[in-house]
Scaffold this active site. Structure first.
Site, PDB file in Angstrom:
ATOM      1  N   CYS A   1       0.822  -1.202   0.000  1.00 50.34           N
ATOM      2  CA  CYS A   1       0.000   0.000   0.000  1.00 50.34           C
ATOM      3  C   CYS A   1       0.859   1.256   0.000  1.00 50.34           C
ATOM      4  O   CYS A   1       2.079   1.189   0.036  1.00 50.34           O
ATOM      5  CB  CYS A   1      -0.882   0.002   1.233  1.00 50.34           C
ATOM      6  SG  CYS A   1      -1.684  -1.577   1.515  1.00 50.34           S
TER       7      CYS A   1
ATOM      8  N   GLY B   1      -1.849   1.387  -4.656  1.00 53.12           N
ATOM      9  CA  GLY B   1      -3.063   0.716  -4.210  1.00 53.12           C
ATOM     10  C   GLY B   1      -4.286   1.441  -4.708  1.00 53.12           C
ATOM     11  O   GLY B   1      -4.370   2.659  -4.598  1.00 53.12           O
TER      12      GLY B   1
ATOM     13  N   ASN C   1       1.631  -0.485   5.594  1.00 51.30           N
ATOM     14  CA  ASN C   1       2.056  -1.019   4.302  1.00 51.30           C
ATOM     15  C   ASN C   1       2.974  -2.200   4.561  1.00 51.30           C
ATOM     16  O   ASN C   1       4.000  -2.053   5.208  1.00 51.30           O
ATOM     17  CB  ASN C   1       2.792   0.065   3.509  1.00 51.30           C
ATOM     18  CG  ASN C   1       3.480  -0.468   2.245  1.00 51.30           C
ATOM     19  OD1 ASN C   1       4.402   0.156   1.737  1.00 51.30           O
ATOM     20  ND2 ASN C   1       3.049  -1.587   1.723  1.00 51.30           N
ATOM     21  N   GLY C   2       2.588  -3.352   4.046  1.00 50.73           N
ATOM     22  CA  GLY C   2       3.428  -4.529   4.212  1.00 50.73           C
ATOM     23  C   GLY C   2       2.605  -5.749   4.517  1.00 50.73           C
ATOM     24  O   GLY C   2       1.382  -5.752   4.345  1.00 50.73           O
TER      25      GLY C   2
ATOM     26  N   CYS D   1      12.672  -4.572  -0.365  1.00 57.49           N
ATOM     27  CA  CYS D   1      12.033  -5.357  -1.424  1.00 57.49           C
ATOM     28  C   CYS D   1      12.548  -4.932  -2.801  1.00 57.49           C
ATOM     29  O   CYS D   1      12.387  -3.782  -3.204  1.00 57.49           O
ATOM     30  CB  CYS D   1      10.524  -5.152  -1.365  1.00 57.49           C
ATOM     31  SG  CYS D   1       9.649  -5.843  -2.779  1.00 57.49           S
TER      32      CYS D   1
ATOM     33  N   TYR E   1       9.243  -2.872 -10.180  1.00 57.54           N
ATOM     34  CA  TYR E   1       7.899  -2.558 -10.655  1.00 57.54           C
ATOM     35  C   TYR E   1       7.151  -1.527  -9.817  1.00 57.54           C
ATOM     36  O   TYR E   1       6.481  -0.660 -10.356  1.00 57.54           O
ATOM     37  CB  TYR E   1       7.069  -3.847 -10.685  1.00 57.54           C
ATOM     38  CG  TYR E   1       5.587  -3.619 -10.892  1.00 57.54           C
ATOM     39  CD1 TYR E   1       5.075  -3.398 -12.171  1.00 57.54           C
ATOM     40  CD2 TYR E   1       4.705  -3.572  -9.817  1.00 57.54           C
ATOM     41  CE1 TYR E   1       3.724  -3.157 -12.354  1.00 57.54           C
ATOM     42  CE2 TYR E   1       3.346  -3.331 -10.006  1.00 57.54           C
ATOM     43  CZ  TYR E   1       2.867  -3.129 -11.273  1.00 57.54           C
ATOM     44  OH  TYR E   1       1.535  -2.878 -11.460  1.00 57.54           O
TER      45      TYR E   1
ATOM     46  N   SER F   1       5.297   0.894 -16.632  1.00 54.29           N
ATOM     47  CA  SER F   1       6.431   0.643 -15.736  1.00 54.29           C
ATOM     48  C   SER F   1       7.717   0.249 -16.474  1.00 54.29           C
ATOM     49  O   SER F   1       8.809   0.444 -15.947  1.00 54.29           O
ATOM     50  CB  SER F   1       6.065  -0.428 -14.719  1.00 54.29           C
ATOM     51  OG  SER F   1       5.402  -1.490 -15.355  1.00 54.29           O
TER      52      SER F   1
ATOM     53  N   ASP G   1       9.641  -5.587 -20.983  1.00 58.20           N
ATOM     54  CA  ASP G   1       8.712  -5.455 -19.850  1.00 58.20           C
ATOM     55  C   ASP G   1       9.509  -5.610 -18.565  1.00 58.20           C
ATOM     56  O   ASP G   1      10.633  -6.094 -18.566  1.00 58.20           O
ATOM     57  CB  ASP G   1       7.566  -6.466 -19.941  1.00 58.20           C
ATOM     58  CG  ASP G   1       6.315  -5.975 -19.195  1.00 58.20           C
ATOM     59  OD1 ASP G   1       6.404  -4.954 -18.476  1.00 58.20           O
ATOM     60  OD2 ASP G   1       5.258  -6.602 -19.344  1.00 58.20           O
ATOM     61  N   ASP G   2       8.886  -5.180 -17.449  1.00 52.08           N
ATOM     62  CA  ASP G   2       9.630  -5.181 -16.191  1.00 52.08           C
ATOM     63  C   ASP G   2       9.626  -6.531 -15.496  1.00 52.08           C
ATOM     64  O   ASP G   2      10.554  -6.866 -14.773  1.00 52.08           O
ATOM     65  CB  ASP G   2       9.075  -4.114 -15.243  1.00 52.08           C
ATOM     66  CG  ASP G   2       7.596  -4.307 -14.998  1.00 52.08           C
ATOM     67  OD1 ASP G   2       7.236  -5.009 -14.050  1.00 52.08           O
ATOM     68  OD2 ASP G   2       6.795  -3.770 -15.793  1.00 52.08           O
TER      69      ASP G   2
ATOM     70  N   CYS H   1       5.851 -14.319  -2.766  1.00 52.44           N
ATOM     71  CA  CYS H   1       6.216 -13.258  -1.828  1.00 52.44           C
ATOM     72  C   CYS H   1       5.340 -13.366  -0.594  1.00 52.44           C
ATOM     73  O   CYS H   1       4.129 -13.505  -0.702  1.00 52.44           O
ATOM     74  CB  CYS H   1       6.024 -11.882  -2.466  1.00 52.44           C
ATOM     75  SG  CYS H   1       6.401 -10.531  -1.320  1.00 52.44           S
TER      76      CYS H   1
ATOM     77  N   CYS I   1      15.898  -7.793  -0.047  1.00 46.81           N
ATOM     78  CA  CYS I   1      15.201  -9.075  -0.040  1.00 46.81           C
ATOM     79  C   CYS I   1      15.041  -9.467  -1.500  1.00 46.81           C
ATOM     80  O   CYS I   1      14.428  -8.737  -2.285  1.00 46.81           O
ATOM     81  CB  CYS I   1      13.819  -8.980   0.604  1.00 46.81           C
ATOM     82  SG  CYS I   1      12.873 -10.522   0.397  1.00 46.81           S
TER      83      CYS I   1
ATOM     84  N   CYS J   1      11.707 -13.494  -3.939  1.00 49.55           N
ATOM     85  CA  CYS J   1      10.942 -13.978  -5.093  1.00 49.55           C
ATOM     86  C   CYS J   1      11.866 -14.459  -6.209  1.00 49.55           C
ATOM     87  O   CYS J   1      11.440 -15.163  -7.114  1.00 49.55           O
ATOM     88  CB  CYS J   1       9.981 -12.891  -5.598  1.00 49.55           C
ATOM     89  SG  CYS J   1      10.775 -11.357  -6.126  1.00 49.55           S
TER      90      CYS J   1
HETATM   91  P1  5GP Z   1       1.804 -11.465 -16.395  1.00 44.25           P
HETATM   92  O1  5GP Z   1       2.209 -11.808 -17.796  1.00 44.25           O
HETATM   93  O2  5GP Z   1       2.697 -12.055 -15.369  1.00 44.25           O
HETATM   94  O3  5GP Z   1       0.355 -11.784 -16.161  1.00 44.25           O
HETATM   95  O4  5GP Z   1       1.866  -9.878 -16.242  1.00 44.25           O
HETATM   96  C1  5GP Z   1       3.086  -9.205 -16.368  1.00 44.25           C
HETATM   97  C2  5GP Z   1       2.786  -7.750 -16.238  1.00 44.25           C
HETATM   98  O5  5GP Z   1       2.249  -7.493 -14.941  1.00 44.25           O
HETATM   99  C3  5GP Z   1       3.973  -6.847 -16.392  1.00 44.25           C
HETATM  100  O6  5GP Z   1       3.653  -5.870 -17.345  1.00 44.25           O
HETATM  101  C4  5GP Z   1       4.165  -6.184 -15.037  1.00 44.25           C
HETATM  102  O7  5GP Z   1       4.477  -4.803 -15.195  1.00 44.25           O
HETATM  103  C5  5GP Z   1       2.831  -6.329 -14.385  1.00 44.25           C
HETATM  104  N1  5GP Z   1       2.893  -6.500 -12.928  1.00 44.25           N
HETATM  105  C6  5GP Z   1       3.889  -6.970 -12.159  1.00 44.25           C
HETATM  106  N2  5GP Z   1       3.542  -6.959 -10.863  1.00 44.25           N
HETATM  107  C7  5GP Z   1       2.306  -6.458 -10.793  1.00 44.25           C
HETATM  108  C8  5GP Z   1       1.410  -6.169  -9.699  1.00 44.25           C
HETATM  109  O8  5GP Z   1       1.717  -6.399  -8.530  1.00 44.25           O
HETATM  110  N3  5GP Z   1       0.205  -5.629 -10.036  1.00 44.25           N
HETATM  111  C9  5GP Z   1      -0.151  -5.367 -11.326  1.00 44.25           C
HETATM  112  N4  5GP Z   1      -1.347  -4.837 -11.557  1.00 44.25           N
HETATM  113  N5  5GP Z   1       0.663  -5.623 -12.358  1.00 44.25           N
HETATM  114  C10 5GP Z   1       1.889  -6.166 -12.101  1.00 44.25           C
HETATM  115 MG    MG Z   2       3.447  -3.770 -16.817  1.00 49.20          MG
END
Ligand code: 5GP
Ligand code: MG
Length: 482
Positions: A21, A48, A122-123, A256, A262, A303, A365-366, A402, A453, A456
């Site tokens: 959060c 959040g 938050n956590g 983290c 991200y 992101s 992508d991230d 996580c 950490c 993951c």
């Molecule tokens: P996946 O292919 O794993 O379903 O989605 C990957 C995408 O989810 C990436 O674009 C990444 O930026 C995004 N992502 C990573 N962590 C989170 C999160 O905690 N929440 C949301 N909404 N998107 C996430």
């Molecule tokens: Mg994304």
């Protein structure tokens, strides 16, 4: 377990809360602290989108307001106008769907022998059940969250002052907890002894102070960033000024890594280091680690954009915008029905065909977590006419869940948990797939591996549920420090 949860309030098995959060706190007599905290939360909305709230103290009482939804849908002039005082805290919440209910919205208020207080967390705690079992039998829980257990643990802890109580709770509370609290006339902020989630402090005007999960919230209201709180630090801000104490509990530093990958906003600074520049460096390193013969580079918005630009800079391939994201889709929107889906209704991304048609495209992508979004993105880019799609990810494979606040709870849901990179690549429908190594990821942050950490990514957690004592477990793993 000596004491069970209120059965009405207990969450169904498997529906574990995972929260990452945004929190903020203001101490500034003479200023409209509710409005400042509101704008602080506004800057933390990315952390959040499920519920949010503010609590304000005016020296005599605390008033608060919280609702489900986005910040700008929750507050209006009338509500903000009713929240007058000189201390404020705010919270915006992210969780899994099942627990998305109003009683879990924060900040919430509780009574204690030191008076009433408001609390925003938050956590994610890793020993919630142990802490719950320590609470007196007659304590009834209003919510279903670990946050309430932590607040009660603090309220009922021995101590003549809040910092004493907080430090007493820190001896037994395990996991991730960056917290803001306020009484009628003071703001408290603290981080768990591992320092899992970020929390920073700055000055506001010439006599005020502001606390926030990320520095972007300080910048938004014109506060001046001072520093990150230390792991295990307790800050108290009241009429006597700012005082700070540290717990005697010493744990391995465990910020983290997903904050860098991200979660945090790119304009935030973590311990003096720009998130944007860290992600840009990740992209550059990725281009060196996994070069590819291609025509253009694009990033999945938003992101991955700094990483995509970094990849382009290092590889010399031109950066193009391949997908435009609709930024107004919240976590709860009306889903298209099957027919609309079959007809190809695209809610989140639309391609810029002119940038993709006939091209060999690097898609940066991230992260890939569950692998549900990514194949759709690959398909969108292909359908727009790309000849080849090469996925490049600015993080290593996410191979462990996580327990400390990011919403990826089980091995079963992680696409990379039991698959090789070629297997993942095939599932995603890409022509090639390359992940950034842990070494290059850490190097891109400009920090030490021992600061983080990386649970993951490597399965080594500072604290995890199920171990009789998560602390001892971590201590048995010197590799965490090495
Ligand atoms: P996946 O292919 O794993 O379903 O989605 C990957 C995408 O989810 C990436 O674009 C990444 O930026 C995004 N992502 C990573 N962590 C989170 C999160 O905690 N929440 C949301 N909404 N998107 C996430
Ligand atoms: Mg994304």
């Amino acid at each position: 377990m000596a004491r069970a949860y209120d059965q009405e309030a207990v969450q169904p098995a498997g529906d574990v809360l995972h929260e990452a959060c945004g929190i903020t706190g203001l101490y500034s007599p003479g200023d409209d602290v509710a409005r400042l905290a509101y704008f602080g939360l506004y800057a933390l909305q990315h952390r959040g989108q499920e519920s949010a709230g503010l609590a304000v103290g005016d020296g005599e009482r605390i008033q608060s307001h919280r609702e489900m939804g986005l910040i700008n849908g929750i507050f209006n002039e009338e509500i903000l106008g009713g929240l007058s005082g000189h201390v404020a805290i705010g919270h915006t919440r992210y969780s899994t769907t099942g627990s998305s209910i109003i009683v879990n919205a924060q900040p919430f208020e509780l009574d204690s022998d030191l008076g009433r207080f408001a609390f925003g967390h938050n956590g994610n705690l890793t020993n919630t059940d142990d802490l719950a079992a320590r609470l007196p039998e007659d304590v009834r829980l209003a919510a279903t969250s670990d946050s309430e257990i932590l607040a009660l643990t603090i309220a009922l802890a021995p101590g003549e002052s809040w910092p004493e109580k907080i430090k007493a709770a820190m001896r037994i509370a395990e996991g991730a907890y960056s917290v803001v609290m306020c009484t009628t006339d003071a703001v408290y902020a603290f981080r768990d002894p591992w320092g899992v989630r970020p929390l920073c402090i700055g000055t506001y005007g010439d006599h005020g102070y502001m606390i926030a999960s990320e520095s972007c919230a300080l910048a938004t209201v014109g506060a001046h960033y001072l520093r990150e709180l230390d792991a295990g630090e307790v800050v108290c801000i009241d009429a006597r000024g700012v005082r700070t104490e540290h717990t005697e509990v010493v744990k391995p530093a465990s910020l983290c890594m997903f904050e860098y990958i991200y979660f945090a906003r790119p304009d935030s600074v973590l311990s003096g280091r720009s998130i944007y520049m860290a992600r840009y460096e990740m992209g550059r390193a990725l281009a060196r680690e996994h070069p590819v013969d291609a025509d253009v580079v694009m990033a999945v918005p938003d992101s991955a954009i700094p990483g995509g630009i970094g990849f382009s800079a290092e590889s010399g391939l031109p950066y193009v915008e391949g997908l435009i994201k609709n930024r107004y889709i919240g976590r709860t929107f009306i889903s298209p029905d099957q027919k609309l889906r079959a007809q190809g209704v695209q809610l989140k991304f639309n391609p810029i065909v002119e940038n993709l048609r006939g091209q060999r495209v690097v898609v940066v992508d991230d992260s890939i977590v569950r692998g549900t979004t990514t194949p759709r993105i690959v398909k969108l880019v292909r359908d727009a006419g790309a000849r080849e799609v090469h996925l490049r990810i600015t993080s290593p494979p996410i191979v462990h869940p996580c327990y400390l606040g990011v919403d990826m709870a089980t091995y079963a849901e992680l696409i990379a948990a039991n698959r090789t990179v070629p297997e993942i690549c095939e599932r995603l429908g890409a022509d090639s797939l390359g992940y950034l190594s842990i070494e290059n990821l850490v190097a891109s942050t400009g920090r030490d591996r021992t600061d983080f950490c990386l649970g993951c990514l490597n399965g080594r957690y500072p604290s995890q549920p199920g171990s009789s004592n998560g602390i001892a477990q971590a201590d048995r793993q010197p590799a965490l420090k090495a």
